[in-house]
Design a protein around this motif. Structure first.
Motif: not given
Length: 370
Positions: A93-97, A99-107, A146-159
């Motif tokens: 679940a942590d690794l899925l967060g 992912a480069h694409r949200m579709a991968i995380m959702i599946v 995965p949602v939390v990790v994905y959101t945090r990763g996107k925020a860090n990338i933007l930062k």
């Protein structure tokens, strides 16, 4: 390029956690009482670690496949060993967060739901029997991770992108200031020095023919030289000093954000440089680092300062593709101009597949300054 055993950017945060999780899993698999053959346990652990390792390195469809294989392994082994095995779904679940694409995380999240539903169906005879047990909380938690990790990763990338953009903007502003000062040097000091040159040539012709006139011209040369010195001081005062040491520290942060490791090899203490020389070297190092980030596809950069005969040198190298070419809008010409202004030199060596080496050289004088 070299393949590392563990992703460099994850060592500080995740390495100890991952090692601990694997150790606990091995302990539980082999020391919990059950009737599962040890060979099956070994096979489960090897497949689990292999799936985890693939998911650790990739962020595309391979991560999804690895996660789905991992959930299938946990489901199969959990049917015989108990529902505690499903807790290790958090690993994938942590690794899925990440992912480069949200579709991968959702599946992948659908795979988590399927794992719990099938486990409940096989063990309790109903696909929804787990709703009244703690398994529901485990499933919800694994869906949230995965949602939390994905959101945090996107925020860090933007930062990080914002930090890089701000640094590039600051560099652009400073570069424009350098260009303004260069124009001032050409338009004001260049004219003054030309006048001194012409008057000196005139004086040489008048020394024997008209000593008094020559003496008068020498006074003019002296006054003009003083004026030139005043112009230089004014221009240097306007030029904001850039520390080479601080530039290297800033470069380390920017390279780290770009996923590139910086190694600074200190081969002796840094010699004292004039403000102008150090600023020009710092700006050239900055340009070289920018090139590495934009063009090299490297994962490591090395800065090596050293003294070579009468020159203070800084070598900036990378382990990228080595396809950088001079004269293609990558700032190499600007670096060479700066070094030439200091009566130094800049040269580049690029080897396809092995990286690029840029060497900056400024001359030393007897008192150790340039």
């Amino acid at each position: 390029m070299k393949r590392k055993i563990y992703p460099l950017e994850h060592i500080e945060k995740y390495l100890m956690i991952d090692v601990f999780v694997i150790i606990v899993l091995v302990f539980n698999v082999f020391f919990k009482k059950d009737t599962i053959h040890w060979g099956i346990k070994v096979g489960f652990l090897l497949l689990f670690v292999a799936s985890y390792y693939v998911g650790l390195w990739y962020r595309d469809w391979r991560l999804l496949v690895a996660s789905l294989v991992g959930f299938s392994l946990l489901l199969t082994f959990g049917i015989y060993a108990g529902n505690w095995v499903l807790l290790y779904g958090f690993v994938f679940a942590d690794l899925l967060g990440r992912a480069h694409r949200m579709a991968i995380m959702i599946v992948g999240m659908a795979g988590i739901i399927a794992m719990f539903v099938l486990f409940s169906w096989i063990n309790a005879g109903s696909p929804f029997a787990f709703i009244s047990t703690l398994e529901l909380l485990f499933m919800v938690a694994q869906l949230v991770v995965p949602v939390v990790v994905y959101t945090r990763g996107k925020a860090n990338i933007l930062k990080e992108k914002l930090a890089v953009a701000n640094a590039q903007l600051e560099r652009y502003i400073q570069e424009e200031e350098r260009n303004r000062i260069a124009r001032d040097l050409h338009d004001t000091l260049g004219q003054t020095l030309t006048m001194i040159k012409l008057k000196s040539e005139l004086t040489m012709r008048l020394v024997e023919k008209n000593p008094e006139k020559a003496k008068h011209e020498l006074h003019d040369i002296l006054n003009t030289s003083r004026y030139a010195l005043k112009q230089v001081r004014e221009l240097v005062t306007d030029m904001k000093f850039i520390s080479l040491k601080k530039e290297m520290e800033l470069s380390k942060d920017i390279l780290q954000n770009a996923g590139i490791e910086l190694v600074v090899k200190d081969e002796g203490a840094m010699l004292p440089l004039s403000n102008v020389a150090e600023t020009m070297l710092a700006l050239s190092v900055r340009e070289a680092i920018t090139n590495i980030i934009k063009h090299s596809l490297a994962d490591q950069c090395t800065i090596t300062p050293y003294v070579e005969t009468e020159y203070y040198c800084i070598q900036v190298s990378d382990n990228g593709h080595g396809n950088l070419r001079q004269g293609e809008g990558n700032g190499l010409h600007t670096m060479k101009e700066r070094m030439t202004m200091l009566q130094g030199d800049m040269y580049m060596m690029a080897s396809p597949g092995q990286g690029t080496v840029i060497t900056l050289k400024v001359p030393l004088i007897s008192n150790g300054r340039v």
